[in-house]
Design an enzyme around this catalytic site. Structure first.
Site, mmCIF file in Angstrom:
data_model
loop_
_atom_site.group_PDB
_atom_site.id
_atom_site.type_symbol
_atom_site.label_atom_id
_atom_site.label_comp_id
_atom_site.label_asym_id
_atom_site.label_seq_id
_atom_site.Cartn_x
_atom_site.Cartn_y
_atom_site.Cartn_z
ATOM 1 N N ARG A 559 0.826 -1.208 0.000
ATOM 2 C CA ARG A 559 0.000 0.000 0.000
ATOM 3 C C ARG A 559 0.861 1.259 0.000
ATOM 4 O O ARG A 559 1.919 1.294 0.624
ATOM 5 C CB ARG A 559 -0.898 0.021 1.242
ATOM 6 N N VAL A 560 0.387 2.270 -0.687
ATOM 7 C CA VAL A 560 1.085 3.553 -0.679
ATOM 8 C C VAL A 560 0.313 4.572 0.158
ATOM 9 O O VAL A 560 0.675 5.728 0.225
ATOM 10 C CB VAL A 560 1.297 4.095 -2.110
ATOM 11 N N ASP A 561 -0.787 4.130 0.772
ATOM 12 C CA ASP A 561 -1.544 5.041 1.624
ATOM 13 C C ASP A 561 -1.412 4.584 3.075
ATOM 14 O O ASP A 561 -0.592 3.728 3.393
ATOM 15 C CB ASP A 561 -3.019 5.092 1.186
ATOM 16 N N ASP A 562 -2.224 5.141 3.949
ATOM 17 C CA ASP A 562 -2.077 4.795 5.367
ATOM 18 C C ASP A 562 -2.924 3.585 5.740
ATOM 19 O O ASP A 562 -3.693 3.601 6.701
ATOM 20 C CB ASP A 562 -2.422 6.016 6.227
ATOM 21 N N VAL A 563 -2.783 2.551 4.945
ATOM 22 C CA VAL A 563 -3.501 1.302 5.209
ATOM 23 C C VAL A 563 -2.436 0.238 5.390
ATOM 24 O O VAL A 563 -1.446 0.223 4.662
ATOM 25 C CB VAL A 563 -4.424 0.952 4.010
#
Ligand code: PRX
Length: 695
Positions: A559-563
């Site tokens: 993931r590149v997000d805050d997941v």
């Protein structure tokens, strides 16, 4: 960890494997954003309705699927029952927020029912006696089997009960159940009457269940007395009761609760019961008529909601609709696992997640196979359990998550080798990147080096496999999901949204819709547009990073997000942070993922205590336990932090933004590779955090 714009690239654990025998050119498609594609009257010789036998056939079909999605999918859909056929121009969409609202339609004008196609159709074609669902209990001595005809009867009884309780087409029904046969039966019963199911994984807490029931306005809840998971009993009905009370506190009434007595775990006598509101499944549903007319619905009629975590604290209700989801789950199940009627197929996923929806409840049954529903855990009573089940039922296709494989791999090969696995033909992996070591073990030890491995990349939002091998059609590489499925046009984008050609690394986006594209976020179409179509107008943004190698193979880098992805469970760091901050002693929390040998990623939480709590911002073990217990209570046990790290100060920029990159490096003991920290308001925070590791 490399930073591109405001997005972080995850671990690049996937190394290029051996050279593929052939490289594939994935054709470019026009970037027209608002399109109406009529079913092209092409004289096509190939069809995806049959088994695909060669790479050349795949290429031909793939090219057709992206050149003419309307025609390609109509051809596949024609084998199913449609009460009314779709219109000629059944497919249209807009993926470009700049041009108006985002929407996707497949099989517009068509009228069908997924339950009819998963059950009645097989019975009508003379396959009513084929085993449909096989139950394998937590305790190896408990088993049950239902044929397609029997499953249909059970579904009809429950559908009649739901109707008797006033559930109508379009109403949402919450389902909070363990992996027993009644769970897929409940999903199919809702679909039969056009109700929208919202399954909540049985590992979620009362708070999480309440939030989901309230958001979806589910007045009816289907649940169970409890379940045994290995040697632990879980009182689901008590949790469900608490959730119903929490809803009432918020002014929302859940007025009807159906309870299945799972007496090997918790008997009726030990289950809390509120007369009037609660009803016993066994006594009320059994006496209902065993036939129930189908509610025919439009192709775009909502089928289900499934809540999933994102970058913000509030989970999103991903909505899937009937026709497109039916066709895509059927097509991917058929081709990715090579399913044929009567095969014994086993997906170990829980129906509380998307894998259990698409590859247990729907896709396999649409293909007429025999499905195993497993209540237990892979290591109980011994690490041989999965392979004993494979031997017992002669399982042909086996689909599981890398986290299970890593834990079984640790237990040693002897458990596997003691069981006969000669029935296995195809092995699948889902939910997280599979590390090459686990891939090889799966291939060589479990599959005796004869079964291809389907490393399937997809998401709750995509509803079905997006990038995946097809069995035997091209060479796999350990750790790569390989090539796109029919209708899927991946794009690797740089931080500005430019498409990168050839060998490239960037974020993974999808250029045009596939039939089971999520249609909205329940009650929040704006969030749908902002989250998935806002970052790169014209594309569906997956939230994953990826690399495309010289052979055109895709390698998902995380993931590149805050997941974060813990044991294949998707968890929003913001959700865990808000659960921690709810503790009266916690002033601030910042959560990051770190490499974990079994879970893939573990949860690492930095906690800043309130003034006056602990000594110099450092708490004790009892407080750590309370903080972890708070997260279990608020979200569920699977989201419990693995590490609590006391943080009297957090690394923040002058504008107050937490630099998570720094926190990730400290969590993975790589602080010597911090890079530039000159923008930190107080760089000394870093050394003090490093000193507090393990305290
Ligand atoms: O990061 C990717 C990872 O799981 C995410 C989707 O999670 P969820 O919606 O819960 O669905 C899980 C079951 C499909 C993705 O964004 N992921 C899923 N499959 C893979 C994967 N990462 C690498 N390889 C995969 N095969």
């Amino acid at each position: 960890m490399q930073t591109v714009g405001r997005m972080k690239f995850g671990r690049g654990q996937c190394k290029a494997g051996q050279k593929a025998t052939r490289s594939i050119h994935i054709p470019r498609v026009s970037s027209t954003r608002i399109v109406k594609i009529a079913s092209a009257a092409t004289a096509v010789q190939v069809t995806a309705r049959e088994q695909i036998k060669s790479f050349e056939q795949y290429k031909e079909l793939y090219e057709w699927s992206i050149r003419d999605p309307a025609g390609f999918w109509a051809d596949f859909a024609s084998q199913f029952h449609w009460e009314k056929k779709w219109a000629e121009d059944h497919f249209d969409y807009n993926f470009d927020v700049r041009k108006g609202p985002v929407f996707v339609n497949f099989f517009k004008g068509g009228v069908t029912n997924i339950c009819y196609n998963a059950l009645d159709r097989h019975v009508a074609e003379g396959h009513g006696a084929t085993p449909c669902l096989l139950f394998e209990g937590n305790d190896p001595d408990r088993q049950k089997a239902l044929t397609y005809a029997e499953t249909l009867e059970e579904v009809c009884k429950l559908a009649n009960w739901l109707k008797a309780k006033g559930v109508k087409k379009g109403d949402t029904v919450a389902i909070y159940m363990p992996m027993i046969l009644e769970l897929p039966i409940a999903m199919l019963a809702c679909a039969r009457i056009g109700a929208v199911h919202s399954v909540v994984f049985g590992g979620f807490s009362a708070d999480s269940l309440a939030g989901r029931m309230e958001d979806a306005k589910s007045r009816v809840l289907l649940t169970c007395s409890g379940v045994m998971r290995a040697t632990k009993s879980i009182k689901l009905k008590s949790i469900a009761d608490k959730a119903v009370s929490l809803c009432a506190e918020q002014g929302f009434n859940v007025d009807t609760v159906l309870v299945y007595e799972n007496d090997n775990a918790i008997a009726a006598a030990d289950t809390p019961f509120t007369p009037g509101r609660d009803h016993w499944w066994q006594s009320e549903v059994a006496s209902m008529p065993s036939t129930c007319p189908v509610e025919w619905v439009d192709s775009e009629h909502p089928l289900f909601l499934l809540y999933t975590s994102g970058s913000t604290g509030k989970p999103k209700g991903v909505l899937h609709t009937t026709g497109g989801y039916m066709i895509y789950s059927a097509a991917t199940s058929k081709h990715v696992f090579g399913l044929q009627r009567g095969d014994v197929y086993w997906c170990t996923a829980d129906c509380g997640w998307i894998t259990g929806h698409s590859y247990l409840a729907y896709g396999p049954m649409l293909n007429g196979v025999t499905n195993i529903v497993f209540e237990g855990v892979p290591t109980h009573p011994t690490p041989a359990r999965c392979w004993e089940v494979v031997e017992k039922y002669k399982v042909k296709q086996f689909y599981t998550a890398p986290t299970a494989l890593r834990s079984l791999m640790r237990s040693g090969d002897e458990w596997v080798k003691a069981c006969d696995r000669s029935s296995l033909k195809v092995l699948g992996s889902v939910g997280e990147p599979i590390n090459p070591e686990a891939w090889r073990w799966y291939h060589e030890v479990v599959g005796d080096s004869r079964c291809p491995i389907m490393d399937t990349w997809w998401q709750t939002e995509t509803g079905g496999h997006m990038i995946t091998p097809l069995p035997g059609l091209w060479q796999e590489k350990p750790g790569s999901a390989t090539l796109p499925f029919f209708g899927v046009v991946p794009a690797v984008l740089d931080e500005k949204g430019n498409e990168l050609e050839g060998e490239a690394e960037g974020v993974l986006a999808l250029k045009q819709p596939w039939p089971s594209t999520l249609r909205t976020v329940y009650n929040d179409h704006k969030r749908y547009e902002e989250n998935y179509f806002g970052p790169f107008p014209g594309y569906y943004f997956s939230g994953d990073g990826c690399r495309r190698d010289a052979d055109g193979y895709y390698w998902i880098t995380g993931r590149v997000d805050d997941v974060i992805n813990v044991s294949g469970h998707r968890i929003g760091t913001a959700e865990v942070e808000s659960a921690l901050v709810a503790h009266p002693s916690c002033a601030e929390a910042a959560v990051v993922g770190y490499d974990h040998p079994i879970k893939g990623q573990g949860i690492y939480a930095y906690v800043t205590l309130m003034e006056g709590v602990g000594h110099d911002g450092v708490g004790d073990d009892a407080l750590k336990k309370q903080l972890v217990a708070g997260v279990r209570e608020t979200i569920g046990a699977f989201a419990a932090p693995d590490v609590i790290h006391w943080a009297p100060g957090l690394p923040k920029t002058r504008s107050g933004k937490i630099m998570r990159r720094v926190l990730r490096k400290i969590a993975s003991k790589e602080e010597e590779q911090l890079g530039d920290i000159s923008t930190l308001a107080d760089p000394s925070v870093v050394a003090s955090l490093v000193n507090l590791r393990g305290k």
